[in-house]
Scaffold this motif. Structure first.
Motif, PDB file in Angstrom:
ATOM      1  N   ARG A 126      14.937  15.477-106.440  1.00 32.80           N
ATOM      2  CA  ARG A 126      15.951  16.159-105.623  1.00 32.80           C
ATOM      3  C   ARG A 126      15.322  17.375-104.957  1.00 32.80           C
ATOM      4  O   ARG A 126      14.502  18.066-105.544  1.00 32.80           O
ATOM      5  CB  ARG A 126      17.117  16.609-106.495  1.00 32.80           C
ATOM      6  CG  ARG A 126      17.640  15.492-107.384  1.00 32.80           C
ATOM      7  CD  ARG A 126      19.043  15.687-107.864  1.00 32.80           C
ATOM      8  NE  ARG A 126      19.259  16.861-108.693  1.00 32.80           N
ATOM      9  CZ  ARG A 126      20.455  17.159-109.205  1.00 32.80           C
ATOM     10  NH1 ARG A 126      21.493  16.395-108.956  1.00 32.80           N
ATOM     11  NH2 ARG A 126      20.619  18.232-109.947  1.00 32.80           N
ATOM     12  N   THR A 127      15.751  17.662-103.744  1.00 27.09           N
ATOM     13  CA  THR A 127      15.348  18.905-103.086  1.00 27.09           C
ATOM     14  C   THR A 127      16.484  19.325-102.161  1.00 27.09           C
ATOM     15  O   THR A 127      17.517  18.664-102.117  1.00 27.09           O
ATOM     16  CB  THR A 127      13.997  18.740-102.347  1.00 27.09           C
ATOM     17  OG1 THR A 127      13.591  20.022-101.851  1.00 27.09           O
ATOM     18  CG2 THR A 127      14.069  17.766-101.186  1.00 27.09           C
ATOM     19  N   THR A 128      16.317  20.437-101.471  1.00 25.81           N
ATOM     20  CA  THR A 128      17.395  20.884-100.589  1.00 25.81           C
ATOM     21  C   THR A 128      16.894  20.914 -99.159  1.00 25.81           C
ATOM     22  O   THR A 128      15.712  21.144 -98.904  1.00 25.81           O
ATOM     23  CB  THR A 128      17.905  22.283-100.992  1.00 25.81           C
ATOM     24  OG1 THR A 128      16.793  23.169-101.049  1.00 25.81           O
ATOM     25  CG2 THR A 128      18.599  22.244-102.329  1.00 25.81           C
ATOM     26  N   LEU A 129      17.816  20.699 -98.245  1.00 25.38           N
ATOM     27  CA  LEU A 129      17.477  20.653 -96.823  1.00 25.38           C
ATOM     28  C   LEU A 129      18.091  21.865 -96.139  1.00 25.38           C
ATOM     29  O   LEU A 129      19.287  22.117 -96.296  1.00 25.38           O
ATOM     30  CB  LEU A 129      18.030  19.346 -96.234  1.00 25.38           C
ATOM     31  CG  LEU A 129      17.540  18.928 -94.859  1.00 25.38           C
ATOM     32  CD1 LEU A 129      16.047  18.600 -94.888  1.00 25.38           C
ATOM     33  CD2 LEU A 129      18.301  17.688 -94.387  1.00 25.38           C
ATOM     34  N   GLY A 130      17.288  22.585 -95.380  1.00 25.22           N
ATOM     35  CA  GLY A 130      17.815  23.726 -94.627  1.00 25.22           C
ATOM     36  C   GLY A 130      17.589  25.037 -95.356  1.00 25.22           C
ATOM     37  O   GLY A 130      17.228  25.055 -96.537  1.00 25.22           O
ATOM     38  N   LEU A 185      24.687  23.003-105.209  1.00 27.47           N
ATOM     39  CA  LEU A 185      23.481  22.260-104.821  1.00 27.47           C
ATOM     40  C   LEU A 185      23.836  21.142-103.845  1.00 27.47           C
ATOM     41  O   LEU A 185      23.119  20.894-102.862  1.00 27.47           O
ATOM     42  CB  LEU A 185      22.830  21.687-106.089  1.00 27.47           C
ATOM     43  CG  LEU A 185      21.520  20.939-105.915  1.00 27.47           C
ATOM     44  CD1 LEU A 185      20.428  21.891-105.438  1.00 27.47           C
ATOM     45  CD2 LEU A 185      21.074  20.293-107.223  1.00 27.47           C
ATOM     46  N   LYS A 186      24.939  20.482-104.106  1.00 24.44           N
ATOM     47  CA  LYS A 186      25.333  19.300-103.339  1.00 24.44           C
ATOM     48  C   LYS A 186      25.488  19.593-101.837  1.00 24.44           C
ATOM     49  O   LYS A 186      25.301  18.719-101.006  1.00 24.44           O
ATOM     50  CB  LYS A 186      26.647  18.748-103.902  1.00 24.44           C
ATOM     51  CG  LYS A 186      26.706  17.248-103.812  1.00 24.44           C
ATOM     52  CD  LYS A 186      27.817  16.654-104.581  1.00 24.44           C
ATOM     53  CE  LYS A 186      27.878  15.178-104.168  1.00 24.44           C
ATOM     54  NZ  LYS A 186      29.070  14.538-104.580  1.00 24.44           N
ATOM     55  N   ARG A 187      25.770  20.853-101.508  1.00 26.65           N
ATOM     56  CA  ARG A 187      25.962  21.196-100.086  1.00 26.65           C
ATOM     57  C   ARG A 187      24.687  21.009 -99.282  1.00 26.65           C
ATOM     58  O   ARG A 187      24.737  20.818 -98.075  1.00 26.65           O
ATOM     59  CB  ARG A 187      26.451  22.651 -99.971  1.00 26.65           C
ATOM     60  CG  ARG A 187      27.830  22.821-100.547  1.00 26.65           C
ATOM     61  CD  ARG A 187      28.262  24.271-100.521  1.00 26.65           C
ATOM     62  NE  ARG A 187      29.316  24.472-101.509  1.00 26.65           N
ATOM     63  CZ  ARG A 187      29.496  25.570-102.226  1.00 26.65           C
ATOM     64  NH1 ARG A 187      28.704  26.608-102.040  1.00 26.65           N
ATOM     65  NH2 ARG A 187      30.466  25.650-103.094  1.00 26.65           N
ATOM     66  N   SER A 188      23.540  21.113 -99.927  1.00 30.79           N
ATOM     67  CA  SER A 188      22.280  20.938 -99.178  1.00 30.79           C
ATOM     68  C   SER A 188      21.344  19.931 -99.845  1.00 30.79           C
ATOM     69  O   SER A 188      20.189  19.803 -99.477  1.00 30.79           O
ATOM     70  CB  SER A 188      21.579  22.285 -99.031  1.00 30.79           C
ATOM     71  OG  SER A 188      21.444  22.874-100.292  1.00 30.79           O
ATOM     72  N   LEU A 189      21.886  19.209-100.834  1.00 28.87           N
ATOM     73  CA  LEU A 189      21.043  18.300-101.627  1.00 28.87           C
ATOM     74  C   LEU A 189      20.571  17.081-100.833  1.00 28.87           C
ATOM     75  O   LEU A 189      21.363  16.437-100.145  1.00 28.87           O
ATOM     76  CB  LEU A 189      21.855  17.813-102.840  1.00 28.87           C
ATOM     77  CG  LEU A 189      21.210  16.767-103.734  1.00 28.87           C
ATOM     78  CD1 LEU A 189      20.031  17.357-104.502  1.00 28.87           C
ATOM     79  CD2 LEU A 189      22.232  16.202-104.721  1.00 28.87           C
ATOM     80  N   VAL A 190      19.275  16.798-100.930  1.00 30.37           N
ATOM     81  CA  VAL A 190      18.730  15.531-100.410  1.00 30.37           C
ATOM     82  C   VAL A 190      17.764  14.978-101.462  1.00 30.37           C
ATOM     83  O   VAL A 190      17.367  15.683-102.384  1.00 30.37           O
ATOM     84  CB  VAL A 190      17.994  15.695 -99.055  1.00 30.37           C
ATOM     85  CG1 VAL A 190      18.949  15.929 -97.914  1.00 30.37           C
ATOM     86  CG2 VAL A 190      16.927  16.774 -99.127  1.00 30.37           C
ATOM     87  N   TYR A 191      17.408  13.707-101.283  1.00 32.55           N
ATOM     88  CA  TYR A 191      16.513  13.046-102.238  1.00 32.55           C
ATOM     89  C   TYR A 191      15.254  12.589-101.523  1.00 32.55           C
ATOM     90  O   TYR A 191      15.294  12.267-100.336  1.00 32.55           O
ATOM     91  CB  TYR A 191      17.190  11.809-102.831  1.00 32.55           C
ATOM     92  CG  TYR A 191      18.504  12.110-103.526  1.00 32.55           C
ATOM     93  CD1 TYR A 191      18.524  12.490-104.868  1.00 32.55           C
ATOM     94  CD2 TYR A 191      19.713  12.013-102.841  1.00 32.55           C
ATOM     95  CE1 TYR A 191      19.719  12.767-105.506  1.00 32.55           C
ATOM     96  CE2 TYR A 191      20.914  12.296-103.477  1.00 32.55           C
ATOM     97  CZ  TYR A 191      20.917  12.672-104.809  1.00 32.55           C
ATOM     98  OH  TYR A 191      22.090  12.955-105.440  1.00 32.55           O
ATOM     99  N   LEU A 192      14.148  12.541-102.249  1.00 32.70           N
ATOM    100  CA  LEU A 192      12.969  11.838-101.734  1.00 32.70           C
ATOM    101  C   LEU A 192      13.219  10.371-102.045  1.00 32.70           C
ATOM    102  O   LEU A 192      13.606  10.047-103.176  1.00 32.70           O
ATOM    103  CB  LEU A 192      11.700  12.305-102.435  1.00 32.70           C
ATOM    104  CG  LEU A 192      11.341  13.786-102.309  1.00 32.70           C
ATOM    105  CD1 LEU A 192       9.947  14.022-102.907  1.00 32.70           C
ATOM    106  CD2 LEU A 192      11.363  14.236-100.861  1.00 32.70           C
TER     107      LEU A 192
END
Ligand code: ATP
Length: 504
Positions: A156-160, A190-197
């Motif tokens: 998991r990582t964050t975008l923006g 976290l979910k507001r900017s959460l993305v996955y590899l």
């Protein structure tokens, strides 16, 4: 050769000759990632190119894409990865090893096992009984284990430019939350900017199904192929590049008419097996294994693994699954997109009226590129023993890689570093490069040492330039596998190398 020795030899050869290095080695190394060196990158690219060639260039029913690694997070919710891409994580209470319950050595429930305290052979001998899980620690054989916890393998990582932690602190300030509530709040921030590899390349082919079908007007049956990086936060990384957290895949989704999945699954298992056997020396080291019903994912109605006989036993190299219409249906329902296909030449089987709109079924051959690099290295590794003129035993190490996969196709070797030989060697190398081949020009060390080095890295041919070359424009062409040499004109030697390096 002891089979596990083979693995040690491959790992050592990979480092010594520049195939594969540990990631960030000078910082102590990162256990779960690898860097491909000058020869490794060539081998990997050649395998990828051979796959692309057989999947895309040699057919007119498959096209390629190259999608982003970061996709919309909802993709992974819809595909089932957020809820279900998990492995059972277990801690050994004796030696503290962390492992996957589903891969641990099985043992009869209630049976007595012996193990050493702390997992050390010097530790006190202890006895214990196997619990209801039916397995023991893979390292120390202890049955004293934690309960299984489901561990999601997606990174998991964050975008923006947001800091979820700062938002979390702001939101919990002066609220008296317990641990469970705080975790829920953190997940919410976290979910507001959460993305996955991405943990697989496949989902992009489903999500882009309509764009690809409409822009190419492909007719079912047709496929979409992709190669690229995938990431899995593996509980255990093992066997060098066999299982790492960052790796590469070669996947293809083949869209078919419902009801034709058995025939297409047979077709693709045959195709993929013959692809491996075309490039490998030992066809018997590859086999197909059908999954039994209990192994099948809930959306799959049949599945085979292409397995390779690794030094530690048979293991997966590629999965070939019949995935039904699960993925297109799920993404269609989640987005309201019409992920279906209209066949105007067929009658709808339900109404009997001309024209049939259906959601295609899918057959998915999903191979590991980095795992295939390991399989091809293992398949190619050979040691030839002989006795020299002084009665000393010699070992010739060679990588019998298929010439089309070999990192370097030929080494051009001037016998001496003078008399115009290096310049002549350069000119021959240039000619081979013009024919599109990656070749090495090498004038370091004695000729014997150079032959040995190029055998060990799998270079199929050595072209030696000597005094006679400058007189009559001939060279010796040495074959890696037989070590036989023949005298040929330069154009004949070049033509022979070019011909041998063609894909089968
Ligand atoms: P395994 O059972 O070995 O974990 P899998 O069944 O989870 O593999 P798939 O999801 O079918 O693997 O992925 C397709 C292919 O991708 C595998 O056959 C393998 O070659 C490769 N692969 C999967 N995980 C890894 C990994 N962690 N490291 C290297 N290659 C991998």
């Amino acid at each position: 050769m002891n089979e596990l020795d083979l693995m040690t030899k491959i790992v050592s050869l990979c480092k010594r000759r520049g195939f594969v290095f540990q990631s960030s080695e000078i910082y102590g190394g990162l256990k779960s990632a690898y860097d491909y060196g000058p020869l490794g990158v060539e081998l990997k690219r050649n395998i990828a190119a051979a796959w692309w060639r057989s999947m895309v260039y040699e057919r007119d029913d498959i096209v390629g894409i190259d999608a982003s690694i970061i996709m919309h997070p909802k993709v992974w919710e819809t595909s089932g990865h957020v809820a279900g891409f998990s492995d059972p994580l277990v801690d050994c209470l004796n030696c503290k090893e962390r492992f996957r319950g589903d891969k641990a050595p099985r043992a009869e429930v209630g049976s007595e096992v012996v193990f050493h305290e702390g997992g050390k052979s010097s530790g006190k001998k202890l006895k214990g009984n196997v619990g209801a899980c039916g397995y023991v620690c893979p390292v120390c054989s202890s049955p004293n284990l934690s309960d299984e916890r489901q561990f999601n393998g997606m990174f998991r990582t964050t975008l923006g430019p947001v800091d979820p932690l700062a938002e979390f602190f702001k939101e919990i300030k002066e609220k008296n939350l317990d641990e469970r509530e705080m975790r829920a709040k953190y997940e919410e921030c976290l979910k507001r900017s959460l993305v996955y590899l991405r943990p697989e390349t496949a989902q992009a082919m489903f999500v882009q199904f309509l764009n690809v079908q409409q822009t190419t007007s492909m007719k079912v049956p047709f496929g979409i192929a992709q190669q690229g990086k995938s990431f899995r936060n593996e509980i255990v990384v093992e066997h060098f590049i066999f299982r790492s957290c960052e790796f590469e895949q070669m996947e293809m989704e083949f869209f078919i008419e419902p009801g034709t999945q058995d025939q297409w699954l047979k077709y693709w298992t045959d195709e993929r097996m013959s692809w491996y056997k075309k490039y490998a020396n030992s066809g018997e080291s590859f086999r197909l294994r059908q999954h039994d019903k209990t192994e099948l994912a809930h959306y799959s109605d049949d599945c085979y693994d292409v397995e390779y006989l690794y030094p530690w036993g048979w293991g997966e190299l590629e999965g070939i699954a019949s995935r039904t219409d699960y993925d297109l249906k799920r993404h269609g329902a989640a987005t309201g997109s019409k992920l279906s296909y209209f066949d105007q030449n067929k009658a709808d089987p339900e109404t009997g009226k001309p024209g049939w709109r259906y959601v295609p079924y899918v057959i998915e051959p999903a191979a590991g590129l980095t795992r295939t690099v390991l399989a091809m290295l293992l398949d190619a590794y050979c040691e030839e023993k002989s006795v020299d003129a002084n009665g000393q035993e010699k070992v010739r190490v060679l990588l019998k890689l298929h010439p089309a996969l070999a990192p370097s196709k030929a080494a051009v070797l001037p016998l001496v570093k003078k008399d115009g030989q290096p310049e002549k060697a350069e000119a021959i190398a240039k000619e081979l490069r013009r024919a599109g081949l990656n070749v090495a020009c090498d004038d370091a060390q004695s000729i014997g040492k150079r032959y040995a080095k190029h055998d060990e890295v799998g270079t199929p041919f050595c072209i030696t330039v000597d005094t006679q070359t400058l007189e009559d424009q001939t060279v010796t062409l040495r074959d890696r596998d037989t070590a036989q040499q023949e005298r040929l004109t330069i154009p004949a030697a070049v033509a022979k190398v070019v011909e041998a390096c063609r894909h089968p």
